[in-house]
Design a protein around this motif. Structure first.
Motif, short mmCIF file in Angstrom:
data_model
loop_
_atom_site.label_atom_id
_atom_site.label_comp_id
_atom_site.label_asym_id
_atom_site.label_seq_id
_atom_site.Cartn_x
_atom_site.Cartn_y
_atom_site.Cartn_z
N PHE A 1 22.91 19.49 60.38
CA PHE A 1 22.72 20.37 61.54
C PHE A 1 24.05 20.91 62.01
O PHE A 1 25.10 20.31 61.80
CB PHE A 1 22.05 19.59 62.71
N TYR A 2 23.97 22.09 62.67
CA TYR A 2 25.10 22.59 63.42
C TYR A 2 24.72 22.58 64.90
O TYR A 2 23.57 22.89 65.24
CB TYR A 2 25.49 24.01 63.00
N SER A 3 25.66 22.24 65.74
CA SER A 3 25.38 22.25 67.18
C SER A 3 26.62 22.75 67.90
O SER A 3 27.71 22.20 67.72
CB SER A 3 25.03 20.83 67.64
N TRP A 4 26.47 23.80 68.69
CA TRP A 4 27.62 24.36 69.41
C TRP A 4 27.84 23.63 70.74
O TRP A 4 28.96 23.41 71.16
CB TRP A 4 27.38 25.85 69.65
N SER A 5 26.74 23.24 71.40
CA SER A 5 26.89 22.62 72.72
C SER A 5 26.11 21.32 72.90
O SER A 5 25.94 20.86 74.02
CB SER A 5 26.50 23.63 73.82
N GLY A 6 25.64 20.72 71.79
CA GLY A 6 25.12 19.35 71.86
C GLY A 6 23.62 19.16 71.83
O GLY A 6 23.15 18.05 71.57
N LEU B 1 24.32 14.58 58.77
CA LEU B 1 25.54 15.35 58.58
C LEU B 1 25.66 16.42 59.65
O LEU B 1 24.81 17.32 59.75
CB LEU B 1 25.52 16.03 57.20
N GLU B 2 26.71 16.33 60.46
CA GLU B 2 26.99 17.42 61.42
C GLU B 2 27.85 18.45 60.71
O GLU B 2 28.98 18.16 60.29
CB GLU B 2 27.71 16.88 62.66
N ILE B 3 27.32 19.66 60.55
CA ILE B 3 28.03 20.73 59.86
C ILE B 3 29.24 21.14 60.71
O ILE B 3 29.10 21.50 61.88
CB ILE B 3 27.09 21.94 59.63
N ILE C 1 32.48 26.00 55.72
CA ILE C 1 32.00 24.66 56.08
C ILE C 1 33.05 23.64 55.62
O ILE C 1 33.42 23.63 54.45
CB ILE C 1 30.66 24.32 55.39
N LEU C 2 33.50 22.80 56.54
CA LEU C 2 34.59 21.88 56.21
C LEU C 2 34.10 20.61 55.51
O LEU C 2 34.90 19.89 54.92
CB LEU C 2 35.34 21.48 57.49
N ASN C 3 32.81 20.34 55.61
CA ASN C 3 32.33 19.04 55.10
C ASN C 3 31.04 19.17 54.28
O ASN C 3 30.06 18.49 54.56
CB ASN C 3 32.13 18.06 56.27
N ILE D 1 15.96 18.24 52.64
CA ILE D 1 17.02 18.51 53.63
C ILE D 1 16.33 19.02 54.89
O ILE D 1 15.58 20.01 54.86
CB ILE D 1 18.05 19.55 53.13
N VAL D 2 16.55 18.30 55.97
CA VAL D 2 16.03 18.70 57.28
C VAL D 2 17.21 19.41 57.96
O VAL D 2 18.26 18.80 58.17
CB VAL D 2 15.56 17.47 58.06
N LEU D 3 17.05 20.72 58.20
CA LEU D 3 18.22 21.55 58.52
C LEU D 3 18.11 22.16 59.92
O LEU D 3 17.22 22.96 60.19
CB LEU D 3 18.33 22.66 57.45
N GLY D 4 19.04 21.77 60.80
CA GLY D 4 18.93 22.14 62.20
C GLY D 4 19.96 23.17 62.67
O GLY D 4 21.13 23.11 62.28
#
Ligand SMILES: Cc1cc2nc3c(=O)[nH]c(=O)nc-3n(C[C@H](O)[C@H](O)[C@H](O)COP(=O)(O)O)c2cc1C
Length: 154
Positions: free
Chosen positions: A7-12, A31-33, A63-65, A76-79
């Motif tokens: 997932f990616y999250s900008w503000s949590g 995995l936090e993108i 993407i760093l990771n 893959i559960v992708l958020g």
């Protein structure tokens, strides 16, 4: 079945949901993108215009990771947060990086409620990925969705 929750999250908010999903799916990795710190602003409006610019010139963030081999996963559960009705650019970039993934992809997304068009945009960028049932945090039942994606046989 082995599952990656990315997932990616900008503000949590998407991060909190991802943690919940992680607890509900046995044998899952989380995995936090991550993108370079300088990619976005801490201001929402500036971030929105950076995002628009990234899309208009197709300059998606690095993407760093990235995981070494996503094909060790079945699902893959992708958020993503909903950005401008659609998919955040870090998640668009992640999708480009998993174009060779042979398993299933189950999208999930958080928003302030204007999320109805998210899957239209997701399908526009997901190419040949095998996209299964999505979860809209503003409108869907989490436990029902987890049941569906973990039993899915398509
Ligand atoms: C750049 C930007 C664009 C957004 N666009 C939308 C939108 O089109 N529709 C909506 O409902 N929410 C929109 N939001 C709100 C976020 O989707 C919502 O707050 C989300 O839960 C944030 O997730 P996060 O905390 O994981 O980043 C936007 C937020 C940002 C920062």
């Amino acid at each position: 079945m082995k599952t990656l929750i990315a997932f990616y999250s900008w503000s949590g908010t998407t991060k909190r949901l991802a943690n919940k999903i992680h607890k509900l799916i046995p044998n899952s990795d989380l995995l936090e993108i991550k993108v370079p710190d300088s990619t976005f602003s801490s201001d929402m409006h500036k971030t929105a215009s950076i995002y628009e610019n990234q899309k208009s010139i197709h300059n998606l963030p690095q993407i760093l990771n990235m995981p070494n081999n996503v094909n060790e996963y079945d699902l893959i559960v992708l958020g993503s947060p909903v950005w401008d009705w659609g998919v955040s650019s870090p998640v668009m970039s992640f999708i480009e990086n998993i174009s060779n993934f042979r398993g299933k992809v189950a999208p999930f997304y958080t928003s302030v409620g204007n999320s109805q068009r998210f899957m239209e945009f997701f399908h526009d960028v997901s190419g040949n990925l095998n996209v299964i049932q999505d979860f809209d945090d503003a409108h869907d039942d989490l436990n029902e969705w987890i049941k569906e994606i973990t039993n899915d046989r398509s």
